[in-house]
Design a protein around this motif. Structure first.
Motif, mmCIF file in Angstrom:
data_model
loop_
_atom_site.group_PDB
_atom_site.id
_atom_site.type_symbol
_atom_site.label_atom_id
_atom_site.label_comp_id
_atom_site.label_asym_id
_atom_site.label_seq_id
_atom_site.Cartn_x
_atom_site.Cartn_y
_atom_site.Cartn_z
ATOM 1 N N UNK A 138 18.848 -48.260 52.127
ATOM 2 C CA UNK A 138 19.616 -47.168 51.516
ATOM 3 C C UNK A 138 19.300 -45.905 52.307
ATOM 4 N N UNK A 139 20.284 -45.303 52.975
ATOM 5 C CA UNK A 139 20.000 -44.091 53.743
ATOM 6 C C UNK A 139 19.605 -42.932 52.836
ATOM 7 N N UNK A 140 18.981 -41.936 53.426
ATOM 8 C CA UNK A 140 18.560 -40.763 52.652
ATOM 9 C C UNK A 140 19.771 -40.135 51.973
ATOM 10 N N UNK A 141 19.674 -39.981 50.667
ATOM 11 C CA UNK A 141 20.807 -39.514 49.889
ATOM 12 C C UNK A 141 20.347 -38.606 48.762
ATOM 13 N N UNK A 142 21.238 -37.788 48.272
ATOM 14 C CA UNK A 142 20.922 -36.853 47.184
ATOM 15 C C UNK A 142 20.671 -37.608 45.881
ATOM 16 N N UNK A 143 19.656 -37.189 45.150
ATOM 17 C CA UNK A 143 19.349 -37.770 43.842
ATOM 18 C C UNK A 143 19.584 -36.741 42.749
ATOM 19 N N UNK A 144 19.874 -37.232 41.558
ATOM 20 C CA UNK A 144 20.035 -36.373 40.383
ATOM 21 C C UNK A 144 18.978 -36.726 39.353
ATOM 22 N N UNK A 145 18.727 -35.796 38.468
ATOM 23 C CA UNK A 145 17.766 -36.041 37.413
ATOM 24 C C UNK A 145 18.335 -36.914 36.313
ATOM 25 N N UNK A 146 17.461 -37.683 35.657
ATOM 26 C CA UNK A 146 17.813 -38.489 34.495
ATOM 27 C C UNK A 146 19.037 -39.381 34.760
#
Length: 411
Positions: A138-146
């Motif tokens: 999985x390439x580096x990607x934006x994450x979100x909370x919860x």
């Protein structure tokens, strides 16, 4: 942005990172706020507000300290600074999808993340894993909370470990790694074993009902500790019956069947039967309809009729079963197919080592490995036969090479 409104198809596969299969979190660079082992806990993450320990709010996940820069003039971490955790998969296999779940991490989740995979046989140390060759899943990607982030993976390669990377720091509640088990055929040579077991590549492919629990529980390791660790259907209100279909580890002969109703007392099926299917597509009885007792391991010998590649558990009319075991042995064709798939999916260095251990020279092993993937066992043998002769008596090379490929693939 990843759609998280409905489960991805890959989440119906086996979780290779399940502790019940033997997975473990073998290393992490930091776990000051919350332990790395939480990443693979089976239950969904929980949050209990205002539950504080000596290091702050206790979180049900893996959480690292806040990163800082090099000094007063550079108080922020660099773009390269990040945290990581390495998970040993319970069973090696092809990864079809990953879930990175930041449940309950809202002001303390990572900004970005990635997942890598490696294949390192045996029981490597953290130091050996750090030096391994890692492949991006999985390439580096934006994450979100919860949020439970679902990432499909499209790499045809066998992995034994995964590494979760987060930038620059923060917390992740759970990591799930879904895929297809690919057993090492050398581990199964000459053995009778459970042909339906997840750890060997057996997998539930369909079920009439999964209202209370998953059919994947049927072929999990060990015995069920509670009723919820088995497969249970809702109460049937017509004259039909419930069933689960499983693909076996490979073509084999079933010698014994175990239908375990442990913990199912008032909801045990009245009867059960087991059918098998081979390449013809025709179902036939392995175990005829048999009376079941509540909370009981029913262990029954059966007479092999013909090899099977799939099995079907039928329960009448409904209810729950803790485990299904199909003890047997692979046929030569089943063993060869399993070995060929394994050889095609392991990294080049691993394939070369296996071929050399089977009897090829280092140069021959490298040449055969480079010719992968093989469409079938015959093409693998043809590749071996086509190798240039060495300084040995006439015919000796061909005999040696054929013996080597037979030891590995059984052809």
């Amino acid at each position: 942005m990843t759609d998280t409104t409905s489960p991805a198809a890959f989440t119906e596969l086996v979780n290779l990172a399940a502790r019940t299969l033997g997975a473990g979190v073998v290393a992490a660079n930091d776990e000051l706020f919350a332990e790395k082992e939480n990443l693979i806990v089976a239950a969904p993450a929980e949050f209990r507000p205002h539950t504080f320990g000596h290091k702050g709010q206790i979180m049900d996940g893996w959480e690292t300290r806040r990163r800082r820069g090099a000094g007063a003039d550079e108080p922020h971490p660099t773009d390269a600074d990040h945290d990581w955790a390495i998970v040993r998969l319970g069973v090696a296999g092809v990864v079809r999808g990953v879930v990175v779940d930041t449940a309950h991490f809202t002001g303390n989740y990572p900004e970005t993340g990635s997942v890598e995979g490696a294949s390192v046989p045996g029981a490597p140390s953290p130091e050996e894993l750090a030096a391994a060759e890692w492949t991006e899943l999985v390439p580096r990607t934006t994450l979100r909370g919860d949020t439970a982030h679902e990432f499909p993976v499209e790499l045809e390669q066998r992995f034994t470990h995964v590494r979760l990377n987060i930038w620059p720091d923060g917390g992740v509640a759970r990591l799930r790694v879904y895929g297809e088990v690919v057993a090492d055929p050398r581990d199964l040579d000459g053995l009778t074993f459970d042909l339906a077991a997840q750890e060997s590549g057996g997998v539930a492919t369909g079920a009439s009902d999964r209202y209370f629990s998953s059919p994947h529980n049927l072929n999990s390791l060990g015995r069920a500790a509670v009723m919820g660790e088995g497969w249970e259907t809702r109460r049937r209100r017509n004259k039909d019956h419930d069933w689960v279909e499983l693909k076996l580890a490979g073509e084999g002969e079933v010698l014994a069947v175990e239908v375990d109703t442990t913990h199912f007392v008032a909801n045990c099926p009245g009867w059960a039967s087991v059918s098998g299917r081979d390449g013809s597509g025709e179902w036939f009885d392995l175990l005829p309809r048999t009376r079941l007792q509540p909370d009981t391991r029913h262990r029954l010998r059966v007479t092999p009729q013909r090899p099977v590649t799939e099995a079907r558990l039928n329960v009448f009319p409904d209810g729950g079963v803790a485990r299904l075991r199909l003890t047997g042995r692979l046929t030569e064709a089943g063993r060869a197919a399993l070995a060929l798939r394994w050889l095609n999916l392991v990294p080049a260095a691993e394939a070369e080592q296996a071929l050399a251990e089977a009897g090829l020279s280092a140069a021959e092993a490298a040449s055969v490995s480079a010719a992968r993937p093989f469409a079938d066992a015959a093409s693998a043998r043809a590749t071996v036969d086509a190798l240039q002769p060495q300084d040995t008596p006439d015919g000796a090379d061909t005999t040696r090479r054929r013996a080597a490929i037979w030891r590995l693939l059984g052809v």
